[in-house]
Design a protein around this motif. Structure first.
Motif, short mmCIF file in Angstrom:
data_model
loop_
_atom_site.label_atom_id
_atom_site.label_comp_id
_atom_site.label_asym_id
_atom_site.label_seq_id
_atom_site.Cartn_x
_atom_site.Cartn_y
_atom_site.Cartn_z
N ARG A 140 60.23 64.75 134.74
CA ARG A 140 59.43 65.97 134.68
C ARG A 140 60.03 67.03 135.61
NH1 ARG A 140 54.90 64.51 136.77
NH2 ARG A 140 53.47 64.34 135.01
N THR A 186 52.00 58.82 131.57
CA THR A 186 50.95 59.47 130.79
C THR A 186 51.40 59.62 129.34
OG1 THR A 186 50.28 60.67 132.76
CG2 THR A 186 49.44 61.47 130.66
N ASP A 242 43.72 58.43 134.04
CA ASP A 242 44.93 58.87 134.73
C ASP A 242 44.65 59.06 136.22
OD1 ASP A 242 47.55 59.59 134.96
OD2 ASP A 242 47.48 61.09 133.35
MG LIG Z 1 50.98 61.32 134.61
#
Ligand SMILES: [Mg+2]
Ligand SMILES: Nc1ncnc2c1ncn2[C@@H]1O[C@H](COP(=O)(O)OP(=O)(O)O)[C@@H](O)[C@H]1O
Length: 462
Positions: A210, A55, A116
């Protein structure tokens, strides 16, 4: 308000995206090609594991090339119409602004359409949505990026995507790369974290940056120094492979029996298991109604856990376990499942482990205070401590008096005042305590008494 580090440090330019150099190069090449009008492949599919920068890279690309972005989270718009409407408007005509307003003067600015979670697009058998995507890619005069974890979930229904779009792979990030990003964040946040801890966080994340950043933030929040012992809360995670598999099976179970049996083999009491389920329901069950049903089941389970404890009747564990496994698994209504790449470690356990030192010093303080209040230390902790802390900050002399009577030390005083030991206020309270102990002091008079004496004096003068 807590700011998510993953957002704070989201790269704004492709040059800030770490790893996956080939992918970044391919994205740049594709975007360059658009300068001369729509290229043969008008869409890119970014595919790969969560937390690897898909993203971010899509948004950064738009930033680097000065494109507007029309972002659609596909799982929010599940039907063909909304794809046509949102993607279609921006893509086919150039006369709409990013928020869908009609623009009288069409500018030459390109609009990147980012779809997305394109693999979650189609709820049940929504082939209409798939068709809309394919048509949009065919007709678009604007660049499109589709982002997926599961490429096959997309191409099963929209097989034309295979030929219409160019594939770009995002691989799991190398542990050392993850570690170096964590190191940089620590420097920027001005926290001192033991190397060993960073390494452990990086390894545990398994290539998901993340996840690693979230773990790090959870671990250091509000503190300046993290020693190796602090990673204990995370350290167990390596042994949680079994648990992970059990949760996966439980959340995906089709029957209540399967859901219950899934967690039988693991070495967790229902009290612990419920924390894991609680933490991960939002990852598995994304629709509000499913989530509500799951948490409702969990709350019932919690009632049984509480009864088990208060009655010391462990037979009730069975009910607790059934509510938290069957109850949660049966809350799923849709066929499509969101499977996280890994489950989150319960935030509650991390918090408890972090506050261990704090809780120990609080317990010590309460047991010192108990005798002077003629009550149990539990009573002090539950019903007096909050008031005492508030009073301590307002009435210095009261604190000094209590400090002497209960023989409090610097740490206790600091705790009552919500200050760091060694702060100016704490120091001065401690030195006043010392004076009081050596008899070198004025008798304690509260503010109220002072006022009363004054008033009495005024009255008598009168
Ligand atoms: Mg993403
Ligand atoms: N390759 C990367 N370089 C820099 N930051 C990253 C990278 N991958 C992930 N991150 C961090 O993790 C967060 C989530 O990344 P994101 O781009 O949403 O991943 P994905 O879409 O692949 O799941 C970002 O906001 C950023 O903080």
């Amino acid at each position: 308000m807590r700011e998510e580090w993953t957002e704070k440090y989201r790269p704004v330019s492709l040059s800030g995206v770490v790893g996956n150099d080939d992918a970044i190069r391919a994205m740049r090449r594709w975007a360059e090609a658009w300068r001369k009008g729509p290229p043969k492949r008008r869409a890119l599919v970014l595919r790969g594991e969560p937390g690897t920068g898909k993203t971010s890279s899509a948004l950064a690309l738009a930033g680097d090339f000065g494109w507007d972005v029309i972002e659609m989270n596909a799982s929010d718009h599940r039907n063909a119409d909304s794809i046509r409407r949102v993607a279609g408007l921006g893509a086919i005509s150039e006369t709409f602004s990013p928020n869908g307003e009609f623009l009288t003067t069409a500018e030459g600015r390109r609009k990147l359409i980012v779809l997305d979670e394109a693999d979650n697009l189609f709820g049940r058998e929504d082939y209409g949505g798939a068709r809309a995507i394919v048509e949009t890619i065919r007709e678009t005069s604007q660049p499109m990026i589709l982002i997926v974890n599961d490429y096959y979930a997309l191409t099963r229904k929209a097989s034309a995507v295979k030929t219409l779009a160019e594939n770009v792979w995002f691989r799991r990030l190398d542990g050392r790369v993850v570690e170096s990003v964590l190191e940089r964040l620590c420097r920027e946040e001005d926290v001192d974290v033991d190397r060993e801890v960073l390494e452990r966080v990086a390894i545990n994340a398994g290539g998901d940056l993340r996840g690693a950043i979230n773990d790090l933030q959870m671990l250091v929040e509000g503190r300046q120094v993290i020693g190796s012992a602090d990673a204990d809360a995370l350290g167990k995670r390596n042994q949680e492979v079994e648990l992970d598999a059990a949760l996966r099976e439980m959340f995906g179970a089709r029957t209540a029996r399967d859901a219950r049996n899934a967690t039988f083999g693991i070495d967790k009491t229902p009290d612990e298991l419920i924390l894991w389920i609680d933490e991960n329901i939002p990852l598995e069950l994304r629709s509000p109604s499913e989530m509500a049903a799951a948490f409702d089941a969990l709350s019932r389970s919690d009632v049984y856990l509480r009864r088990t404890r208060s009655l010391q009747h462990y037979g009730l564990w069975t009910y607790a376990r059934e509510m938290m496994t069957c109850g949660v698994a049966m809350s799923r209504r849709e066929g499509r499942r969101h499977t996280p790449s890994r489950y989150n470690f319960p935030g509650y356990l991390i918090m408890m482990s972090r506050s261990k030192g704090n809780r120990a010093s609080r317990a010590a303080l309460c047991s010192k205070l108990a005798p002077i209040f003629h009550s149990s230390s539990r009573q002090v902790r539950t019903s007096m401590l909050p008031y005492l802390r508030s009073l301590s900050r307002r009435d210095r002399q009261l604190l000094v008096k209590i400090g002497v009577d209960a023989d409090l030390d610097e740490g206790d005083v600091a705790f009552l005042l919500h200050e760091d030991p060694g702060s100016k206020t704490v120091d001065s309270v401690v030195s006043e305590m010392r004076q009081l102990r050596t008899g070198n002091h004025e008798p304690y008079v509260s503010g109220n008494e002072k006022a009363l004496t004054k008033r009495r004096k005024r009255l008598s003068d009168f």
